[in-house]
Design an enzyme around this catalytic site. Structure first.
Site, PDB file in Angstrom:
ATOM      1  N   GLY A  23     -22.106  57.597 -55.021  1.00 14.95           N
ATOM      2  CA  GLY A  23     -23.269  58.262 -55.588  1.00 14.95           C
ATOM      3  C   GLY A  23     -23.856  57.523 -56.770  1.00 14.95           C
ATOM      4  O   GLY A  23     -25.071  57.381 -56.883  1.00 14.95           O
TER       5      GLY A  23
ATOM      6  N   SER B 268     -23.108  66.776 -58.276  1.00 17.06           N
ATOM      7  CA  SER B 268     -22.232  65.612 -58.276  1.00 17.06           C
ATOM      8  C   SER B 268     -22.794  64.632 -57.242  1.00 17.06           C
ATOM      9  O   SER B 268     -22.527  64.742 -56.048  1.00 17.06           O
ATOM     10  CB  SER B 268     -20.798  66.019 -57.919  1.00 17.06           C
ATOM     11  OG  SER B 268     -19.964  64.891 -57.864  1.00 17.06           O
ATOM     12  N   THR B 269     -23.629  63.699 -57.716  1.00 20.24           N
ATOM     13  CA  THR B 269     -24.319  62.805 -56.787  1.00 20.24           C
ATOM     14  C   THR B 269     -23.370  61.894 -56.023  1.00 20.24           C
ATOM     15  O   THR B 269     -23.705  61.426 -54.933  1.00 20.24           O
ATOM     16  CB  THR B 269     -25.344  61.937 -57.546  1.00 20.24           C
ATOM     17  OG1 THR B 269     -24.668  61.233 -58.605  1.00 20.24           O
ATOM     18  CG2 THR B 269     -26.440  62.794 -58.125  1.00 20.24           C
ATOM     19  N   CYS B 270     -22.184  61.642 -56.597  1.00 21.96           N
ATOM     20  CA  CYS B 270     -21.246  60.770 -55.888  1.00 21.96           C
ATOM     21  C   CYS B 270     -20.723  61.442 -54.630  1.00 21.96           C
ATOM     22  O   CYS B 270     -20.268  60.769 -53.705  1.00 21.96           O
ATOM     23  CB  CYS B 270     -20.103  60.361 -56.798  1.00 21.96           C
ATOM     24  SG  CYS B 270     -19.348  61.717 -57.699  1.00 21.96           S
ATOM     25  N   TYR B 271     -20.757  62.780 -54.576  1.00 30.64           N
ATOM     26  CA  TYR B 271     -20.308  63.506 -53.384  1.00 30.64           C
ATOM     27  C   TYR B 271     -21.463  64.216 -52.685  1.00 30.64           C
ATOM     28  O   TYR B 271     -21.235  64.957 -51.720  1.00 30.64           O
ATOM     29  CB  TYR B 271     -19.260  64.560 -53.761  1.00 30.64           C
ATOM     30  CG  TYR B 271     -17.964  63.968 -54.242  1.00 30.64           C
ATOM     31  CD1 TYR B 271     -17.090  63.367 -53.347  1.00 30.64           C
ATOM     32  CD2 TYR B 271     -17.620  64.034 -55.585  1.00 30.64           C
ATOM     33  CE1 TYR B 271     -15.898  62.826 -53.796  1.00 30.64           C
ATOM     34  CE2 TYR B 271     -16.445  63.494 -56.040  1.00 30.64           C
ATOM     35  CZ  TYR B 271     -15.568  62.886 -55.145  1.00 30.64           C
ATOM     36  OH  TYR B 271     -14.391  62.356 -55.589  1.00 30.64           O
TER      37      TYR B 271
END
Length: 1161
Positions: free
Chosen positions: A840, A1127-1130
């Site tokens: 992300g 949570s942009t990474c997920y």
């Protein structure tokens, strides 16, 4: 093998060193051959001795006879009776002169004196009015005298021809003898010169002269000697501006030679009934093979002699013979010796010079322009066109066999010049330089005049008006005198191919200019093609287009399912065979190609597709040769015209074709190209396929900019016959790794790279993803990328310096950028930001970097003046520090985004993307870059007054950082005024600068960076608009239903949860911009994946955030105060348990407008 025996018995009774039976037989055979060789050698030696003794005896006898002849001539210096001339003068003279002549072609001085004295006596005799003293009176004497006279006259003609062949331009005595020999020939072959003709029977003399004239033009070797003489002339005489009256021996010889060369034609014209057709054609064949093959024949001769060669009695006779015996003549010319001293022309085909000389004789004058008077002198247009077609076809066949292109021909010319014998080379003078500057193309350039084509079309219309249209070419004797459209088509189709090879600078441009801008040419050709290709189509045109625009999904879905059901196994077997994994172990190219083509043919094709032209479903195979010629000429011409056809002419004025005709043209080309490539018939008709592909690409690119064809048209040919995506991608990948010699099936790879538009856009996106997937696998197998978590690139990025930090840490990596990037952000306060990068943060980094770098304020890119405000490199970027390097780095950034399926919120200009795809841009595309300049240029193009009034020149002003730079569009442009004659050149020069020259350095830099990660062959699957969609996503809005269908819930949420139901209600109520902002808030990108949210990785997730609200607060109407976070990474939205839709909407809008992520948690 025989086993050796212990006890061997010698056949000779010997007891030592025995040999086997086979060795003995071999030895005996060799001894027998040796004895036979010795016998043959002895016999050959005896034969040589006999020949040598005979030669010596003959030479001695000839020398003795010569001495006696000279004594006789000393005693009788003047002419005697005709019998004395025949018996005492000519009989011994012919004997010794033929025996003592030098076989190398030169004449010794003693023999030269004898020839001179003999010729003088014979000329004196022929001019005598006394029949008793006139040598030619023997022609009407007794039968014995006639036979003797005929033999001696023919011998004299042969001797005069050998004297002409031995003529040396710098030897005065030889020139005198040659002049005397030509006077004798002129007198001997013209009965009017025989003074005793008044007292003789004219018919008998005519028969005698007829036999001599036929012999002169066929068996005497005179035409061969004439060829050698003309080649050795001072070249070229017509280049001298003043042509005075020539009185020197050289001119008189040349004039006599031309007179004698044309004498058979004039004699035949005056009394054609006395000559046999075979004799006439034989003489004409010798004339064509020997004289018309001389390079620059007309230019070598004095201009006062050229009109004689142009006479219609000569030209038309040559045409007739070439029509009947063309193949035989061309075969004889192919084995002829080329003239010595002209090295370059040894690499040229004799048929080329026949063509060049005929064209110049018909159309040329000293200035190189068309001589219109020739057309009014009874020229047979049909014969003229058909002869040019015969010769041009031979030249094109030779080009095909030799495999030559323009550059290779130049190398061949240089090699010939390097290997030239200096003793035979022409001196390095100004005249010699003019020789080399005059090319074969210069000789046939009159054919490129528009008046020439207009004249032919005018004659064609006259014939059509009287006889009706007729497409059948004139290939038999009954129809050879009729000019037809197909003859003109062959004429110019061969001319296009010839110019493309022998004119390396401009190629076929002069011919295509003539064809494109001659009124009626293109429309006439398409009219014939349309009637042939669409003759069975009786539908009303309006309904035809309307029905084709309808969605065919309902009617073709079942057919597609059946085709895929039965075709997958076939394509799998093809893939196994290409990759070498066939179960049968067969690895033969022919077998694989057969399997591939069979698998295509086994898939049923729907015959109801209105855009799939039935007659072209097999490609060029099965199309008549004449239709192939018309298709080639049409594609070559129309693709050239499309370069200069602006949108006003194409869409509004609809010239030269209506939009309905444009659709038919496109459907025909689309069907032809696809089936030609898929069925492997492109190599057999290479020229047609190349032109058809070029024309189709130009129509497709114009349609991409401004649609005039329904989408179903482009997909039509491959609706049922294309292979599954995964197999097509893998076959394409395998073919790219193999050399051309090892390609078992080049057809499928050609379809994918040449006409990818036959696949729907979604399928091509899948194919692109499959290419990347295959590349990842190959990197893992080669050890470049050992898997997730390993070989990551660690970067630390400051929020305020995203571009600079990214450039400093990533630009040097090159293709290593394909590996994973681990990003750690540092806030503007200098503190590391929370969060782990599982994809992300790297997406956020690439998104923020592109947002900053592509901003017009940064200076590397600017926006076009169109409504779309698309990105284009700033011309001032080259003046910035590391400007081109930064653009190259941005190419890597875009390549990384494409490689990782990360969408960026930017789109590039159509013109810039064209450069990235390796395509040239033309005038019609300027409207997508600078509409104002396009309008101004169109104003100049259609300006009806004098363009000089606009005060334009060939310059353009470019501003960079406040400085104005004047750029010349061509050398001396600032001093060249734009006029009505050169305004088209000015318009295209301006467009070329804006579309190509100005942008090319930046496009090359961007391309270098992007190609480190994305193979150029992958991008060629898409056009410019599709590239932007691949980069920035599809629709601006989001499909809420698709997102809902592919959402995952965690933390206690489910699809039936109250908060989740409220969330989807709020999503539906958002405007498109707010939905895109929400998507960006969660995934760091505002665009949906091209193929839907099913392909979003990781999956879009909504996580429950439990918030306890006091019971009294709930009764009082109070809801949760906490803001949602992400949570942009997920790709995870952390959503509190809101109870009311109003609260949820307010909190979501606040969160997505705050431009923060983890901080809200």
């Amino acid at each position: 093998m025989d086993l050796p025996r212990k006890n061997q018995v010698s056949l000779r009774g010997a007891s030592a060193k025995e040999i086997t039976r086979d060795a003995l037989l071999e030895k005996v055979s060799q001894e027998r051959e040796l004895r036979s060789y010795v016998r043959r050698a002895n016999a050959a030696a005896l034969q040589i001795q006999r020949l040598w003794r005979r030669f010596i005896v003959t030479r001695r006898a000839a020398s003795q006879i010569q001495e006696e002849w000279e004594i006789l001539l000393h005693l009788h210096p003047s002419a005697g009776s005709s019998a004395w001339i025949s018996i005492s003068l000519l009989r011994p003279f012919l004997f010794f002169i033929t025996r003592l002549s030098n076989q190398l072609g030169s004449i010794r001085m003693r023999e030269a004196a004898c020839i001179q004295n003999c010729f003088k006596i014979i000329l004196e005799s022929i001019k005598s009015p006394d029949p008793q003293r006139n040598f030619c009176s023997l022609a009407v004497g007794s039968s014995e005298e006639k036979r003797t006279w005929t033999y001696q006259a023919k011998s004299l003609i042969t001797l005069c021809a050998s004297v002409l062949a031995a003529c040396e331009k710098h030897h005065p005595s030889i020139l005198v003898i040659t002049s005397l020999a030509m006077r004798l020939l002129v007198t001997l072959t013209d009965p009017k010169e025989w003074k005793m003709i008044i007292n003789c029977d004219r018919s008998v003399l005519d028969m005698a002269a007829k036999e001599l004239v036929i012999f002169l033009g066929s068996e005497s070797g005179f035409y061969v000697a004439t060829r050698k003489y003309i080649v050795n002339l001072d070249f070229p005489l017509p280049l001298q501006k003043k042509v005075a009256t020539h009185t020197d021996e050289k001119f008189l010889i040349t004039a006599s030679v031309i007179t004698l060369a044309l004498r058979p034609f004039h004699a035949i014209l005056s009394n054609v009934n006395n000559y046999d057709d075979m004799d006439i054609h034989h003489v004409t064949k010798c004339y064509i093979s020997s004289l018309l093959t001389v390079p620059w024949l007309v230019q070598r001769l004095p201009s006062v002699l050229v009109p004689a060669l142009k006479h219609k009695s000569v030209i038309l006779r040559c045409f007739q013979t070439l029509q009947i015996y063309g193949a035989e003549i061309l075969m004889e010319m192919s084995v002829m010796d080329h003239p010595a001293g002209l090295c370059y022309h040894r690499a040229m085909l004799p048929a080329q010079w026949v063509l060049a000389n005929i064209i110049y004789l018909i159309l040329g004058n000293e200035s190189g322009s068309i001589d219109a008077k020739i057309f009014s002198q009874g020229l047979d247009y049909a014969k003229y066109v058909q002869v040019v077609v015969i010769l041009a076809e031979n030249i094109c066949n030779w080009i095909e066999k030799a495999g030559l292109v323009g550059n290779e021909l130049q190398e061949l010319k240089c090699n010939c010049e390097a290997s030239l014998d200096p003793n035979t080379a022409l001196p390095d003078t100004e005249t010699t330089q003019k020789i080399w500057n005059m090319s074969f193309v210069d000789s046939i350039r009159p054919l490129c005049h528009q008046s020439h084509l207009t004249e032919l079309l005018g004659k064609l219309k006259e014939r059509t008006a009287t006889d009706g249209a007729d497409m059948e070419p004139s290939r038999n004797t009954e129809t050879m005198g009729t000019l037809k459209l197909i003859d003109v088509a062959y004429f110019y189709s061969y001319l296009v191919r010839i110019f493309s090879v022998f004119n390396p600078v401009l190629g076929s441009l002069p011919v295509l200019n003539t064809l494109s801008f001659t009124p009626g040419m293109l429309t006439t050709i398409w009219g014939v093609l349309e009637s042939y290709l669409f003759s069975s189509d009786t539908r009303d045109e309006n309904n035809f287009f309307a029905r084709s625009c309808l969605d065919k999904e309902d009617t073709s879905t079942e057919n597609q399912k059946q085709a895929l059901k039965g075709g997958t196994s076939k394509w799998s077997s093809v893939l196994h065979k290409i990759t070498g994994k066939s179960q049968t172990g067969l690895d033969h190219n022919n077998t694989e190609s057969t399997v591939f083509q069979t698998s295509i043919m086994q898939i049923d094709r729907p015959h109801s597709d209105v855009w799939d032209v039935e007659l072209l479903r097999c490609g060029p195979q099965g199309i008549p040769r004449d239709i192939i010629c018309l298709l080639f000429l049409f594609c070559a011409t129309y693709s050239h015209l499309l370069l200069v056809l602006d949108d006003i002419e194409f869409y509004e004025k609809q010239v030269p074709f209506t939009l309905e005709q444009q659709r038919r043209i496109t459907s025909a080309l689309n069907t032809l190209v696809y089936n030609g490539l898929s069925k492997g018939s492109s190599m057999q008709n290479k020229h047609l396929m190349e032109c058809a592909v070029k024309c189709l690409h130009m129509m497709y690119e114009r349609d991409c900019r401004h649609q005039f064809c329904p989408p179903s048209l482009w997909l039509s040919p491959a609706t049922q016959s294309r292979p599954p995506i995964q197999i097509a991608a893998r076959i394409h990948g395998v073919l790219l790794t193999k050399s051309d010699d090892l390609l078992p099936i080049p057809t499928l790879g050609s379809v994918i790279t040449t006409v990818p538009h036959v696949y729907p856009f979604e399928e091509r996106v899948e194919m692109f993803r499959e290419f990347i997937k295959m590349d990842r696998v190959s990197r893992v197998m080669s050890g470049e990328d050992s898997g997730p978590g390993l070989r990551k690139v660690e970067v630390v990025i400051r929020r305020g310096h995203v571009v600079e930090d990214g450039f400093r840490q990533l630009n040097f990596l090159g293709s290593r950028l394909k590996s994973s990037i681990h990003v750690s952000f540092v806030s503007e306060c200098g503190l590391p930001e929370a969060g782990l990068d599982y994809g992300g943060l790297s997406k956020e980094f690439l998104t923020d970097l592109s947002k900053a770098a592509f901003s017009p304020e940064y200076g590397l890119f600017c926006q076009t003046s169109t409504v779309d405000r698309l990105l284009i490199p700033n011309s001032s970027a080259k003046d910035l520090d590391n400007g081109l390097q930064m653009i190259e780095f941005l190419g890597r950034v875009v390549g990384k985004a494409l490689y990782e399926s990360i969408l960026l919120d930017y789109s590039f200009s159509h013109v810039f993307v064209q450069k990235l795809l390796g395509r040239y841009s033309f005038l019609d595309e300027l409207s997508t870059l600078d509409p104002e300049m396009y309008r101004n240029l169109m104003y100049v193009k259609h300006y009806e007054g004098d363009v000089k009034e606009l005060s334009l020149d060939f310059t353009i002003t470019e501003e960079s950082f406040g400085k104005r730079n004047l750029i010349e569009l061509k050398p001396g442009g600032k001093d060249t005024c734009v006029t009505n004659e050169n305004k088209m050149q000015y318009i295209h020069a301006m467009a070329d600068y804006k579309l190509n020259r100005q942008i090319l350095p930046f496009a090359n830099a961007f391309y270098r960076g992007m190609s480190d990660l994305i193979s150029p062959s992958w991008l060629k699957l898409f056009n410019a608009n599709e590239f932007n969609q691949l980069l920035s996503g599809g629709k601006i809005d989001i499909d809420v239903d698709d997102l809902r269908k592919n959402t995952h819930y965690t933390g206690g949420y489910s699809e039936g949860s109250r908060t989740i139901k409220l969330f989807w209600e709020v999503m539906q109520s958002f405007v498109p911009r707010e939905r895109c902002m929400l998507l960006k808030f969660v995934t760091s990108c505002s665009r949906a994946p091209l193929l839907g949210f099913k392909y979003l990785q990781p999956t879009f997730t909504i996580q429950k955030v439990a918030c306890d609200v006091p019971l009294w607060a709930s009764f009082g109407g109070q809801d949760v105060d906490r803001l949602p976070s992400a949570s942009t990474c997920y790709n995870t939205l952390k959503l509190p348990t809101y109870k009311r839709s109003g609260t949820l909407r307010t909190k979501l809008l606040y969160a997505i407008n705050s431009n923060a992520g983890f901080e809200l948690s």
